[in-house]
Design a protein around this motif. Structure first.
Motif, PDB file in Angstrom:
ATOM      1  N   SER A  49      79.904  36.778 -13.916  1.00 53.57           N
ATOM      2  CA  SER A  49      78.662  36.838 -14.178  1.00 53.57           C
ATOM      3  C   SER A  49      78.773  36.865 -15.327  1.00 53.57           C
ATOM      4  O   SER A  49      78.735  37.357 -16.507  1.00 53.57           O
ATOM      5  CB  SER A  49      77.620  37.735 -13.754  1.00 53.57           C
ATOM      6  N   ALA A  50      76.858  36.434 -15.424  1.00 55.68           N
ATOM      7  CA  ALA A  50      76.268  36.795 -16.685  1.00 55.68           C
ATOM      8  C   ALA A  50      76.322  38.475 -18.163  1.00 55.68           C
ATOM      9  O   ALA A  50      76.437  38.733 -18.362  1.00 55.68           O
ATOM     10  CB  ALA A  50      75.398  35.409 -16.808  1.00 55.68           C
ATOM     11  N   VAL A  74      72.944  35.192 -23.007  1.00 56.55           N
ATOM     12  CA  VAL A  74      73.578  34.815 -22.206  1.00 56.55           C
ATOM     13  C   VAL A  74      72.897  33.901 -20.965  1.00 56.55           C
ATOM     14  O   VAL A  74      72.449  34.176 -19.970  1.00 56.55           O
ATOM     15  CB  VAL A  74      74.713  35.756 -21.693  1.00 56.55           C
ATOM     16  N   GLU A  75      73.547  33.108 -20.634  1.00 55.85           N
ATOM     17  CA  GLU A  75      72.870  32.401 -19.021  1.00 55.85           C
ATOM     18  C   GLU A  75      73.818  32.012 -18.460  1.00 55.85           C
ATOM     19  O   GLU A  75      75.115  31.966 -18.390  1.00 55.85           O
ATOM     20  CB  GLU A  75      72.232  30.890 -19.925  1.00 55.85           C
ATOM     21  N   ASP A  76      73.433  32.151 -16.746  1.00 53.84           N
ATOM     22  CA  ASP A  76      73.922  31.534 -15.313  1.00 53.84           C
ATOM     23  C   ASP A  76      73.581  30.647 -15.103  1.00 53.84           C
ATOM     24  O   ASP A  76      72.552  30.404 -14.694  1.00 53.84           O
ATOM     25  CB  ASP A  76      74.373  33.202 -14.786  1.00 53.84           C
ATOM     26  N   GLY A  77      73.989  29.673 -14.733  1.00 52.00           N
ATOM     27  CA  GLY A  77      73.716  28.405 -13.844  1.00 52.00           C
ATOM     28  C   GLY A  77      74.536  27.141 -14.497  1.00 52.00           C
ATOM     29  O   GLY A  77      75.823  27.164 -14.491  1.00 52.00           O
ATOM     30  N   PRO A  78      73.250  26.149 -13.911  1.00 56.09           N
ATOM     31  CA  PRO A  78      74.183  24.724 -13.931  1.00 56.09           C
ATOM     32  C   PRO A  78      74.703  24.073 -15.334  1.00 56.09           C
ATOM     33  O   PRO A  78      74.070  24.348 -16.587  1.00 56.09           O
ATOM     34  CB  PRO A  78      73.574  24.150 -13.212  1.00 56.09           C
ATOM     35  N   ASP A  79      76.050  23.686 -15.477  1.00 56.07           N
ATOM     36  CA  ASP A  79      76.301  23.360 -17.016  1.00 56.07           C
ATOM     37  C   ASP A  79      75.850  21.388 -16.539  1.00 56.07           C
ATOM     38  O   ASP A  79      75.277  21.269 -16.278  1.00 56.07           O
ATOM     39  CB  ASP A  79      78.053  22.535 -16.707  1.00 56.07           C
ATOM     40  N   PRO A  81      75.152  17.903 -16.252  1.00 53.68           N
ATOM     41  CA  PRO A  81      76.332  17.327 -15.846  1.00 53.68           C
ATOM     42  C   PRO A  81      76.876  16.124 -16.475  1.00 53.68           C
ATOM     43  O   PRO A  81      76.283  15.553 -17.761  1.00 53.68           O
ATOM     44  CB  PRO A  81      75.516  16.576 -14.333  1.00 53.68           C
ATOM     45  N   ASN A  83      78.172  13.055 -15.153  1.00 52.57           N
ATOM     46  CA  ASN A  83      77.454  12.291 -14.082  1.00 52.57           C
ATOM     47  C   ASN A  83      76.690  12.534 -13.345  1.00 52.57           C
ATOM     48  O   ASN A  83      76.530  14.062 -12.660  1.00 52.57           O
ATOM     49  CB  ASN A  83      79.021  11.209 -13.355  1.00 52.57           C
ATOM     50  N   HIS A  84      75.783  11.835 -13.175  1.00 49.13           N
ATOM     51  CA  HIS A  84      74.192  11.535 -11.878  1.00 49.13           C
ATOM     52  C   HIS A  84      75.373  10.584 -10.463  1.00 49.13           C
ATOM     53  O   HIS A  84      75.893   9.510 -10.879  1.00 49.13           O
ATOM     54  CB  HIS A  84      73.322  11.702 -12.697  1.00 49.13           C
ATOM     55  N   VAL A 104      74.553  14.162  -4.652  1.00 52.32           N
ATOM     56  CA  VAL A 104      76.356  13.741  -4.982  1.00 52.32           C
ATOM     57  C   VAL A 104      77.015  13.349  -4.149  1.00 52.32           C
ATOM     58  O   VAL A 104      76.711  13.104  -2.314  1.00 52.32           O
ATOM     59  CB  VAL A 104      77.108  15.654  -5.272  1.00 52.32           C
TER      60      VAL A 104
END
Lengths: 129, 161
Positions: A49-50, A74-79, A81, A83-84, A104
């Motif tokens: 984790s972060a 440092v951040e934890d979360g979504p990259d 994207p 494609n959408h 999705v």
């Protein structure tokens, strides 16, 4: 990474990279036998984790350790994207959910020689379970 | 009723493959001049080929080999691997061009089912939906006969610093 804070602490981007690489490794260290039981021993652990990343030591200044969190955010979360998928209904669609919504899509292909209809029906049945 | 297992009528072979050749650090122009164009020439020697295309981008050449309709897929791929393998010495190893990766594409890579998950809940987005989709992937993969189960859309989970 924040260049000014790294400069102040005397830490280079390579130091951070090396610290991340060295800490994100695990390997078997043999087995421990006790009371007729075998326990597999492992050294090291992967970063999970972060919070794990933040507390890594990347250098030393004036006898004090420099942590990743001192020189970088440092951040934890979504990259970001690549494609959408959006789901929306038009004028003739359901009035309850107008507009476009995030979505999705699961794409399922079949093995050569399989019956597409049979596989598709089983997939739909499995997804409704 | 007698059911004959077949996919198309008549059954045809449509074989193509993408060949990815990495060249880390090179510009698109260098990739084109040093990798993509020579590789096109090497691959064009294969029998039964309809077209060879290439795309050069920084650090990577992507070649698309398209066989004539009706070429046997397995035999066509053996010829492709054979050509790549026997031309391993076509560039100096000191140049820094990496090993090619071959990704064959055929009719069985085309999805037969698409399931779209969506939500009208403004508190949830594609990231949450993708996590649900990844959990569903495992369950759907258990259905006999499925080949690839992939999720389109939705960002991956990362720790960035």
């Amino acid at each position: 990474m924040e260049a000014e804070r790294m400069g102040a602490f005397g830490v280079t981007a390579q130091d951070v990279r090396a610290a991340l690489q060295a800490s994100n490794a695990s390997q078997p260290a043999g087995a421990l036998v006790k009371d007729n039981r075998e326990v597999l021993v492992q050294t090291g652990a992967h970063l999970a984790s972060a919070a794990d990343v933040k507390q890594l030591v990347v250098g030393v200044q004036n006898g004090q350790p420099v942590f990743v969190t001192d020189v970088a955010r440092v951040e934890d979360g979504p990259d970001l994207p690549s494609n959408h998928v959006w789901f929306g209904s038009g004028a003739a669609g359901s009035a309850k959910t107008p507009g476009e919504h995030p979505a999705v899509t699961l794409a399922i292909s079949k093995k050569p020689g399989e019956n597409a209809v049979d596989v598709a029906e089983q997939v739909i049945a499995a997804s409704n379970r | 009723v007698l059911v004959t297992p077949r996919e198309e009528e008549p059954q045809i072979d449509v074989t193509m493959a993408n060949v990815f050749i990495p060249f880390p650090g090179a510009s698109a122009k260098d990739v084109e001049n040093l990798v993509a164009t020579p590789a096109e020439q090497v691959l064009a020697r294969i029998a039964g080929i309809d077209h060879v295309y290439s795309v050069s981008r920084p650090g990577m050449a992507v070649l698309t080999v398209q066989y004539k309709v009706g070429e046997d897929g397995t035999k066509a791929l053996v010829r492709l691997y054979d050509t790549l393998e026997s031309h391993k010495d076509w560039l100096s190893p000191a140049l820094g061009v990496g090993e090619p990766v071959v990704k064959p594409k055929g009719i069985d890579d085309v999805p037969i089912v698409g399931l779209t998950l969506w939500t009208a809940d403004p508190a949830r987005g594609a990231f949450e939906l993708a996590r649900v989709a990844h959990a569903m992937e495992v369950e759907i993969k258990r259905v006999p006969g499925t080949r690839d189960v992939t999720t389109i859309g939705g960002p991956a989970h990362v720790s960035a610093c």
